[in-house]
Design a protein around this motif. Structure first.
Motif, short mmCIF file in Angstrom:
data_model
loop_
_atom_site.label_atom_id
_atom_site.label_comp_id
_atom_site.label_asym_id
_atom_site.label_seq_id
_atom_site.Cartn_x
_atom_site.Cartn_y
_atom_site.Cartn_z
N TYR A 95 0.91 -1.25 0.09
CA TYR A 95 -0.04 0.18 0.05
C TYR A 95 1.03 1.40 0.11
CZ TYR A 95 -2.85 3.69 1.77
OH TYR A 95 -3.58 4.97 2.06
N TYR A 96 1.84 1.24 0.70
CA TYR A 96 2.86 2.45 0.69
C TYR A 96 3.41 2.72 -0.58
CZ TYR A 96 6.98 5.28 1.80
OH TYR A 96 7.86 6.15 1.79
N LEU A 97 3.85 1.81 -1.16
CA LEU A 97 4.29 1.89 -2.72
C LEU A 97 3.05 2.46 -3.57
CD1 LEU A 97 6.72 -1.18 -3.39
CD2 LEU A 97 7.40 1.23 -2.64
N PRO A 101 -2.69 10.27 -3.88
CA PRO A 101 -3.38 11.35 -3.57
C PRO A 101 -4.82 11.35 -4.43
CG PRO A 101 -1.39 12.30 -4.44
CD PRO A 101 -1.21 10.76 -4.16
N HIS A 102 -4.63 10.90 -5.46
CA HIS A 102 -5.71 11.14 -6.55
C HIS A 102 -6.62 10.01 -6.68
CE1 HIS A 102 -3.90 14.96 -7.41
NE2 HIS A 102 -2.81 14.32 -8.04
N SER A 103 -6.36 8.82 -6.04
CA SER A 103 -7.05 7.65 -6.09
C SER A 103 -7.11 6.97 -4.99
CB SER A 103 -6.33 6.73 -7.16
OG SER A 103 -6.99 5.66 -7.26
N SER A 104 -8.25 6.47 -4.74
CA SER A 104 -8.67 5.63 -3.38
C SER A 104 -8.41 4.31 -3.55
CB SER A 104 -10.15 5.81 -2.88
OG SER A 104 -11.01 5.40 -3.89
N PHE A 105 -8.02 3.62 -5.04
CA PHE A 105 -8.03 2.34 -5.25
C PHE A 105 -7.02 1.48 -4.23
CE2 PHE A 105 -6.69 -1.47 -7.96
CZ PHE A 105 -8.22 -2.21 -7.91
N PRO A 106 -5.72 2.13 -4.24
CA PRO A 106 -5.02 1.38 -3.44
C PRO A 106 -5.34 1.07 -1.80
CG PRO A 106 -3.97 2.98 -4.70
CD PRO A 106 -5.33 3.39 -4.80
N GLY A 107 -6.01 2.05 -1.31
CA GLY A 107 -6.68 1.86 -0.12
C GLY A 107 -7.79 0.67 -0.13
N PHE A 108 -8.42 0.66 -1.05
CA PHE A 108 -9.40 -0.49 -1.27
C PHE A 108 -8.39 -2.02 -1.42
CE2 PHE A 108 -11.23 -3.62 -4.55
CZ PHE A 108 -12.40 -3.86 -3.79
N LEU A 109 -7.50 -1.84 -2.21
CA LEU A 109 -6.71 -3.18 -2.26
C LEU A 109 -6.16 -3.30 -0.87
CD1 LEU A 109 -4.37 -2.93 -5.46
CD2 LEU A 109 -6.51 -4.50 -4.97
N SER A 287 -13.45 13.81 -4.71
CA SER A 287 -14.02 13.14 -3.76
C SER A 287 -13.87 11.59 -3.94
CB SER A 287 -15.42 13.19 -3.06
OG SER A 287 -16.37 13.10 -4.23
N ILE A 288 -14.12 10.53 -3.13
CA ILE A 288 -14.29 9.29 -3.67
C ILE A 288 -15.30 9.00 -4.46
CG2 ILE A 288 -14.51 6.81 -2.55
CD1 ILE A 288 -13.20 7.71 0.04
N LEU A 289 -16.51 9.33 -4.34
CA LEU A 289 -17.60 9.11 -5.00
C LEU A 289 -17.55 9.85 -6.49
CD1 LEU A 289 -20.50 8.30 -5.42
CD2 LEU A 289 -21.29 10.61 -4.62
N VAL A 290 -16.68 10.98 -6.48
CA VAL A 290 -16.59 11.52 -7.96
C VAL A 290 -15.51 10.51 -8.66
CG1 VAL A 290 -15.59 13.54 -9.32
CG2 VAL A 290 -16.91 13.82 -7.12
N ARG A 291 -14.47 10.23 -7.87
CA ARG A 291 -13.58 9.32 -8.50
C ARG A 291 -14.05 7.87 -8.88
NH1 ARG A 291 -10.32 11.19 -4.47
NH2 ARG A 291 -10.48 9.15 -3.21
#
Length: 1006
Positions: A95-97, A101-109, A287-291
């Motif tokens: 996740y660190y790699l 800041p422009h995507s929440s997908f790594p957080g989802f992973l 926001s997450i919803l927009v992305r």
């Protein structure tokens, strides 16, 4: 001497790649140690299973190796516990790699990785011997989480990390490919109980373990490429400092912002390259919803496509209810003309309204009328609502499919294919019933309210979706922005032929299997088990079409593949024929973008007439395909009788009109819709959706195959009693026009039937919704199933359900020179160690006396040649009892050397039970309630001991009538079905108002 200050200790540096390597080594050590120790100490115990042991089974499964015996279980679990630390750290470092800041997908992973690790711990520490269900659920959950984890990690891996990307792709592809043979061998073990199948299953199960470890080991390559390390140090002077993690600069996989529309940027006075710079701060950090909005919009489009296919495929079954009752044209067939609604788009104001956001949303809303029709109790009322919804939805998809240009056309084609796949998958998972069909409700496996609620959400999302300027939104049907390069009529004919082909052959995953079915012993695929392979073929075809250029997917060689596959499907049976069907399925799905693009390009400015002609083609094919099994009272049916070959040839010929037959002198212009591919922004969404649908289909098959269903066993084994029933079930549509599978199941369950003959059961046709009436009954009550001659054999179908093993079966097409083809199943059953021949047949109608005479003669021959085996005949025979030749009764009884179940029962016309070599002890006639138009008849027999035979076969011995009290209770039929007790669910014993009972002759060896 001056004291010198001590040098600070060097910081401790732990390279992240070392942690990743430790995780790999400990994982392998855990599994391999369990395998080696288990093999050394408990080899024969861990290879044994519920079907067989050593030597048939000689390699252990993962669950038996890691969870059944000490000490390997303890050593394995200790190593896995040690490995949990590195595993969680690996997830965090990845996740660190990947963070952006422009995507929440790594957080989802990150969340997926944590859940994946926890589910791994669940199936490791809760073994199959501890709690089988919990172990299986956690294992399946782990595999399901691997889908977003593996493909998401590939997407987030920097392009420069070539080695790790290559390893991840190889491991993930092989991992999911290994699921197919693993599920196959599991079904062979669990369902067919084949010795040795579990060993083969175990090889693939272990391969998943090592492929999973191999995939996770690619993190080591990422960490090396990023020079990621953990540094721990102390302050000078000995005072401790809080430990800290210091990481070197690492390359981050960033997800760029969606590109700004170039046209809008120019209008604003900015260059496209400066578009991001002029965005407000909120837009630069959406926001997450927009992305997530593009993904939500894509999911809504696919679901609305699923709703289209659900309503579209419901129209013909809804209207055919009336045709069946009238046994001919009932005028309700005119409802098919509702699909010609695109003719309204020829009116310019109507086109402008339909292409607007408001108009398209309203048309989506009108489609919900078809879903809500399930509430209406009247079949005619439902037909009106479904016809209205069909008109609305076909009008709407005309705008979607033909109203766009360029990449939009290909996108709409792929979305249409995905929606079609979801429709087929929903049927595969729901006993071949689409859960939102209007003739299916909560009593018959429907999820209508859920479907409507999701459709409402999808429509709201569409209506509130940010506007995207498109030329098609303001285009008039009369406008000619660019001259079409092809004539619109061939393109329209191809579109209609493809729509029909998809509907007729691929609307249900088991239709192609029914085409190839030949009976027992099983030499080909099984409908309820192998239907997922049809979905895999469809996914491959649609996936190739989505990502290959038009020059490949529209090449005549692709058409040649389809032609060859269609021939193999038609000419061969069993696995060979099904392999041809899979090839044809891939071809049809792969042809969707080509046919859609050609229709959009050639029909530009003529969208209304293009779609109207396509729908006319579909209507003609619907009628023609129904007439391939035409009966004598349908005018003109004889022209198409048994001519599936002509229908199939014409389908392929019309689809061929969409392929590019010109010499490749020059490349197609970039603006040509036929030259475009799927928009790049949709690539990952389509990929993930295809993988998800494949996985869901495979797990649906695995779930059904491993379901703790009732094992087929006779109800009264100790008394050697056989209850055999015959029932004409009217194509699985009850008197209220609804699916009747579960109502049939309830009566069969209450009567405790061991052998059941069902007639009018070949539902793998458009008029009947491409369904399978045996799924619910066989799965929930436990029966071996022979579905009889398939849809390419031109009969209305016959089915045999048996609690006894079916040793072999033969399908017959009885002589039918005048009317409809009559099917028959001749099967040899193992009844308590005695081979008994059971014949199930559906003879010709009253209008064709020659057919009935020839068919009866053939059935008599089959039963006579079965001698000396006992025989049970369960069939539909249009004759009166004791009728002389040429009526069927005397032919079958005399020439077939069988006895009538009760010759004194004069009140019969079409259903008969005959027998030989058995002791009949009861006979019952049970009213149909509102399930069908024909009662159920049941004969109860006792099988003589092996080698004994019937001691007295005289009429006096066979007609020693008795009260039920004179027989053991094993012979009694349910008391609840007596009319004086109110019956059950509208069923009761009628004609005699009680079952008839008979004594067994003295000296009988039973």
């Amino acid at each position: 001497m001056a004291s010198t200050s001590a040098k600070p200790p060097r910081p401790f540096i732990l390279y992240a790649s070392t942690l990743a390597r430790a995780h790999t080594c400990i994982s392998l050590a855990a599994f391999l140690s369990a395998l080696l120790i288990g093999g050394a100490l408990h080899y024969k115990k861990i290879v044994k299973n519920g079907v067989a042991g050593y030597p048939e089974e000689w390699f252990p499964s993962v669950s038996s190796t890691i969870g059944d015996w000490y000490p390997e279980r303890s050593i394995f679990q200790i190593l896995i516990a040690i490995n949990s630390g590195p595993r969680f750290i690996l997830v965090a470092l990845q996740y660190y790699l990947q963070r952006n800041p422009h995507s929440s997908f790594p957080g989802f992973l990150l969340l997926v990785g944590i859940l994946r690790t926890l589910s791994c711990g669940g199936w490791v520490y809760i073994t199959s011997s501890d709690d089988h269900d919990a172990h299986d659920v956690l294992m399946i959950g782990y595999i399901m989480l691997n889908i977003p984890w593996m493909f998401g990690s590939i997407a987030c891996t920097p392009v420069s990390h070539v080695a790790s990307r290559r390893r991840r792709r190889l491991a993930s592809f092989t991992f999911f490919a290994a699921l197919v043979p693993m599920i196959y061998f599991f079904i062979q073990h669990k369902v067919h109980r084949v010795p040795g199948a579990y060993t083969r299953y175990s090889f693939f199960e272990w391969s998943l373990i090592f492929l999973d470890v191999l995939y996770d080991s690619s993190a080591e390559l990422d960490f090396k490429a990023a020079d990621l390390k953990i540094t721990v140090g102390t302050l000078v002077g000995g005072s401790s400092e809080t430990d800290k993690i210091v990481a070197s600069t690492a390359e981050v996989a960033a997800t760029p912002l969606p590109p700004v529309n170039e046209k809008d940027a120019k209008q604003a006075g900015h260059k496209p390259a400066d578009a991001v710079a002029v965005l407000p701060a909120a837009a630069q950090h959406p926001s997450i919803l927009v992305r997530a909005r593009p993904a939500i919009a894509f999911a809504s489009d696919v679901y609305l496509s699923y709703i289209f296919w659900s309503v579209y495929t419901a129209l013909v079954p809804t209207l055919f209810y009336f045709s069946v009752w009238e046994l001919g044209f009932a005028a309700h067939e005119l409802a098919l003309l509702a699909t010609l609604s695109p003719v309204l788009l020829g009116i310019p104001p109507m086109w402008e309204w339909a292409t607007s956001r408001e108009g398209r949303a309203i048309l989506h809303g009108f489609t919900l009328v078809g879903l809500a029709a399930y509430i209406v109790p009247s079949p005619l009322g439902r037909l009106f609502l479904v016809a209205f919804a069909s008109a609305s939805t076909v009008l709407g998809v005309t705008v979607d499919w033909l109203g766009g240009e360029g990449e939009d056309v290909v996108y709409q084609a792929i979305v249409a294919g995905l929606g079609f796949l979801v429709s087929s998958l929903s049927k595969h998972a729901n006993h071949t019933n689409n859960p939102v069909w209007p003739f299916v409700d909560g009593r018959s496996g429907g999820y209508n309210k859920t479907g409507i609620a999701l459709a409402l959400l999808a429509i709201l999302e569409y209506a509130s979706r940010p506007s995207a300027p498109a030329a098609s939104a303001t285009k008039s049907p009369k406008a000619a922005a660019s001259a079409p390069t092809h004539h619109w009529i061939p393109a329209s004919l191809a579109l209609g032929a493809l729509l029909f082909s998809l509907h007729a052959l691929l609307a249900d995953a088991s239709t192609l299997i029914a085409w190839s079915w030949t009976g027992f012993p099983i030499r080909g695929p099984v409908p309820a088990v192998h239907g997922s392979l049809t979905h895999v073929a469809q996914v491959l075809g649609l996936g190739l079409a989505a990502f290959l250029p038009h020059g490949v997917r529209g090449h005549p060689l692709w058409l040649a593949w389809g032609v060859g596959s269609a021939y193999v499907m038609y000419a061969y049976r069993d696995w060979a024929g099904y392999a041809g069907g899979l090839g044809f399925a891939a071809f049809l799905m792969g042809a969707i973008p080509t046919v859609w693009a050609r229709a959009a390009q050639a029909g530009r400015g003529r969208e209304a007439r293009t779609m109207v002609v396509a729908c006319l083609v579909v209507i003609v094919y619907d009628v023609a395909s129904t007439f391939t099994v035409a009966y004598a009272f349908v005018p003109g049916g004889e022209i198409f009788r048994e001519r599936t070959d002509l229908v199939l040839i014409s389908q392929v010929a019309l689809i061929a009109l969409a392929f590019d037959w010109r010499l490749p002198r020059r490349a197609a212009p970039p603006s040509s819709p036929a030259a475009t591919s799927l928009p790049r922004a949709a690539h990952y969404r389509v990929q993930y959706t295809l993988v998800l649908l494949t996985a869901l289909s495979l797990f649906a098959s695995l779930w059904r195959a491993s379901w703790p269903a009732v094992v087929p066993r006779p109800h009264r084994e100790a008394a050697r009693i056989v209850r055999a029933g015959i029932w004409t079930v009217h194509f699985g549509i009850d008197n209220e026009g609804r699916d009747s599978q579960r109502r049939m199941r309830d009566l069969i369950k209450d009567m405790e039937l061991d052998v059941v003959g069902l007639l009018e059961t070949d539902l793998h046709r458009i008029p009947f919704g491409n369904r399978d009436l045996t799924r619910v009954i066989a799965e929930e009550l436990g029966y071996y199933v022979d579905i009889g001659p398939g849809p390419n054999q031109h009969t209305w179908g016959a089915v045999l359900l048996s609690k006894f093993p079916i040793l072999n079966s033969t399908h017959h097409l009885l002589p039918s020179p005048d009317g409809e083809l009559a099917p028959a199943i001749e099967a040899v059953l193992d009844m308590f160690g005695t081979e008994v021949t059971v014949v199930v047949s559906h003879n010709g109608q009253e209008e064709t006396p020659l057919d009935r005479e020839l068919q009866s003669t053939e059935l008599a021959r089959i039963m006579a040649e079965a001698d000396p085996r006992p025989v049970i005949f369960l069939g539909y025979v249009v004759t009166k009892p004791l009728a002389p030749r040429p009526a069927p009764y005397e032919i079958m009884v005399t020439d077939g050397r069988v006895h009538d179940i009760d010759a004194d029962d004069y009140d019969r016309w079409c259903e008969y039970i005959f027998y030989r070599g058995l002791y009949r002890t009861a006979y019952a006639r049970i009213s149909r309630s509102t399930i069908t138009d024909t009662e159920m008849q049941i004969g109860q027999f006792v099988v003589p001991r092996r080698g004994a035979g019937v001691v007295d076969d005289s009429q006096e011995a066979r007609y020693m009538r008795a009260w039920k009290e004179e027989l053991p209770e094993d012979h009694w039929f349910p008391m609840e079905y007596y009319e004086q007790y109110g019956g059950m669910r509208g069923h009761f014993y009628h004609v005699f108002n009680t079952p008839l009972y008979y004594k067994i002759p003295e000296g009988a060896q039973v």
